[in-house]
Design an enzyme around this catalytic site. Structure first.
Site, PDB file in Angstrom:
ATOM      1  N   GLY A  45      -1.705  13.348 101.577  1.00  0.00           N
ATOM      2  CA  GLY A  45      -1.922  12.516 100.405  1.00  0.00           C
ATOM      3  C   GLY A  45      -0.689  12.531  99.524  1.00  0.00           C
ATOM      4  O   GLY A  45       0.221  13.352  99.724  1.00  0.00           O
ATOM      5  N   GLN A  50       4.463  11.742  91.919  1.00  0.00           N
ATOM      6  CA  GLN A  50       5.373  12.427  92.857  1.00  0.00           C
ATOM      7  C   GLN A  50       6.557  11.547  93.246  1.00  0.00           C
ATOM      8  O   GLN A  50       7.535  12.029  93.802  1.00  0.00           O
ATOM      9  CB  GLN A  50       4.623  12.846  94.119  1.00  0.00           C
ATOM     10  CG  GLN A  50       3.752  14.072  93.920  1.00  0.00           C
ATOM     11  CD  GLN A  50       3.087  14.487  95.212  1.00  0.00           C
ATOM     12  OE1 GLN A  50       2.146  13.835  95.649  1.00  0.00           O
ATOM     13  NE2 GLN A  50       3.566  15.550  95.827  1.00  0.00           N
ATOM     14  N   CYS A  92       2.074  21.164  99.615  1.00  0.00           N
ATOM     15  CA  CYS A  92       2.317  20.015  98.740  1.00  0.00           C
ATOM     16  C   CYS A  92       3.712  19.482  99.027  1.00  0.00           C
ATOM     17  O   CYS A  92       4.649  20.270  99.176  1.00  0.00           O
ATOM     18  CB  CYS A  92       2.206  20.460  97.277  1.00  0.00           C
ATOM     19  SG  CYS A  92       2.513  19.136  96.108  1.00  0.00           S
ATOM     20  N   LEU A  93       3.843  18.163  99.087  1.00  0.00           N
ATOM     21  CA  LEU A  93       5.158  17.568  99.375  1.00  0.00           C
ATOM     22  C   LEU A  93       6.182  17.937  98.306  1.00  0.00           C
ATOM     23  O   LEU A  93       7.378  17.956  98.585  1.00  0.00           O
ATOM     24  CB  LEU A  93       5.045  16.045  99.466  1.00  0.00           C
ATOM     25  CG  LEU A  93       4.239  15.481 100.655  1.00  0.00           C
ATOM     26  CD1 LEU A  93       4.101  13.966 100.520  1.00  0.00           C
ATOM     27  CD2 LEU A  93       4.906  15.840 101.976  1.00  0.00           C
ATOM     28  N   HIS A 139      -6.800  17.621  95.281  1.00  0.00           N
ATOM     29  CA  HIS A 139      -5.369  17.907  95.119  1.00  0.00           C
ATOM     30  C   HIS A 139      -4.666  16.729  94.424  1.00  0.00           C
ATOM     31  O   HIS A 139      -3.881  16.928  93.494  1.00  0.00           O
ATOM     32  CB  HIS A 139      -4.769  18.170  96.512  1.00  0.00           C
ATOM     33  CG  HIS A 139      -3.312  18.489  96.528  1.00  0.00           C
ATOM     34  ND1 HIS A 139      -2.827  19.734  96.856  1.00  0.00           N
ATOM     35  CD2 HIS A 139      -2.215  17.734  96.276  1.00  0.00           C
ATOM     36  CE1 HIS A 139      -1.501  19.716  96.798  1.00  0.00           C
ATOM     37  NE2 HIS A 139      -1.104  18.506  96.443  1.00  0.00           N
ATOM     38  N   GLU A 140      -4.974  15.507  94.871  1.00  0.00           N
ATOM     39  CA  GLU A 140      -4.295  14.334  94.290  1.00  0.00           C
ATOM     40  C   GLU A 140      -4.749  14.081  92.850  1.00  0.00           C
ATOM     41  O   GLU A 140      -3.941  13.710  92.007  1.00  0.00           O
ATOM     42  CB  GLU A 140      -4.511  13.084  95.147  1.00  0.00           C
ATOM     43  CG  GLU A 140      -3.936  13.170  96.561  1.00  0.00           C
ATOM     44  CD  GLU A 140      -2.537  13.755  96.645  1.00  0.00           C
ATOM     45  OE1 GLU A 140      -1.722  13.528  95.728  1.00  0.00           O
ATOM     46  OE2 GLU A 140      -2.258  14.470  97.629  1.00  0.00           O
ATOM     47  N   HIS A 143      -2.787  16.254  90.690  1.00  0.00           N
ATOM     48  CA  HIS A 143      -1.451  15.692  90.443  1.00  0.00           C
ATOM     49  C   HIS A 143      -1.482  14.675  89.309  1.00  0.00           C
ATOM     50  O   HIS A 143      -0.614  14.685  88.432  1.00  0.00           O
ATOM     51  CB  HIS A 143      -0.938  14.970  91.690  1.00  0.00           C
ATOM     52  CG  HIS A 143      -0.153  15.830  92.616  1.00  0.00           C
ATOM     53  ND1 HIS A 143       0.959  16.532  92.219  1.00  0.00           N
ATOM     54  CD2 HIS A 143      -0.302  16.098  93.946  1.00  0.00           C
ATOM     55  CE1 HIS A 143       1.458  17.198  93.261  1.00  0.00           C
ATOM     56  NE2 HIS A 143       0.710  16.953  94.319  1.00  0.00           N
TER      57      HIS A 143
END
Ligand code: ZN
Length: 184
Positions: A45, A50, A92-93, A139-140, A143
């Site tokens: 995701g 981000q 996480c990216l 998670h998103e 963010h």
């Protein structure tokens, strides 16, 4: 278009995002960029902040979370119900090579505006999610509220873990450059 993924401690990662009012060309382009960037970096995701856009918009790769095919692009997602507890490791990216054990709800109901990629319109949407999909959505949404995986580490442990991670990132130049590579 594949965009640069912002790496911690970039300030956008701590910026609370703004509600998406309508699907205009900017939001549609952002949605497509989120999908391209998520696929390029093999993420489950991704959220708009981000890649430096402060809108409440995120994307999930349904195939990667083993819930079918295609992508879920959600605007203004809200958790309206949650139950159960599940602890698992998350990456996480924006934190290449960092994995943190995080406690999440095991079942959630989420309301959002879903982007229909064929008609290019928003649809009112409600989803019941468990497992990896539930984790990815939580998670998103974190963010979009400026919350990051490191916030789940106790303050004492966090200092040590972050120092190790920063050292790792600095010494492994390849990973860092891959992670912040410019547009394809
Ligand atoms: Zn993330």
């Amino acid at each position: 278009m594949v965009k640069e993924i912002l790496i911690y401690p970039n300030k956008f990662l701590r910026t609370k995002t703004q509600e998406v009012e309508q699907l205009n060309s900017e939001i549609l382009q952002l949605a497509l960029d989120l999908i391209d960037t998520m696929r390029y970096y093999d993420g489950l995701g991704i959220s708009a902040n981000q890649i430096g856009k402060i809108y409440r918009l995120c994307a999930i790769d349904l195939d990667a979370v083993k819930e079918g095919k295609g992508f879920l692009v959600l605007a203004n997602p809200t958790i309206v119900y949650k139950e159960g507890i599940e602890i698992d490791e998350e990456g996480c990216l924006s934190f290449p090579e960092l994995y943190v054990k995080i406690q999440r709800a095991s079942f959630i109901i989420v309301r959002a505006k879903k982007l229909n990629l064929k008609t290019r319109t928003f649809e009112d949407f409600e989803i019941q999610a468990k497992g990896l999909l539930a984790r990815a959505i939580q998670h998103e949404i974190d963010h979009l509220n400026g919350i990051l995986i490191i916030d789940y580490i106790s303050p004492e442990k966090r200092a040590i873990i972050m120092k190790d991670w920063m050292d790792k990132i600095k010494t492994k130049q390849i990973t860092y450059e891959q992670a912040s590579v410019k547009e394809k």
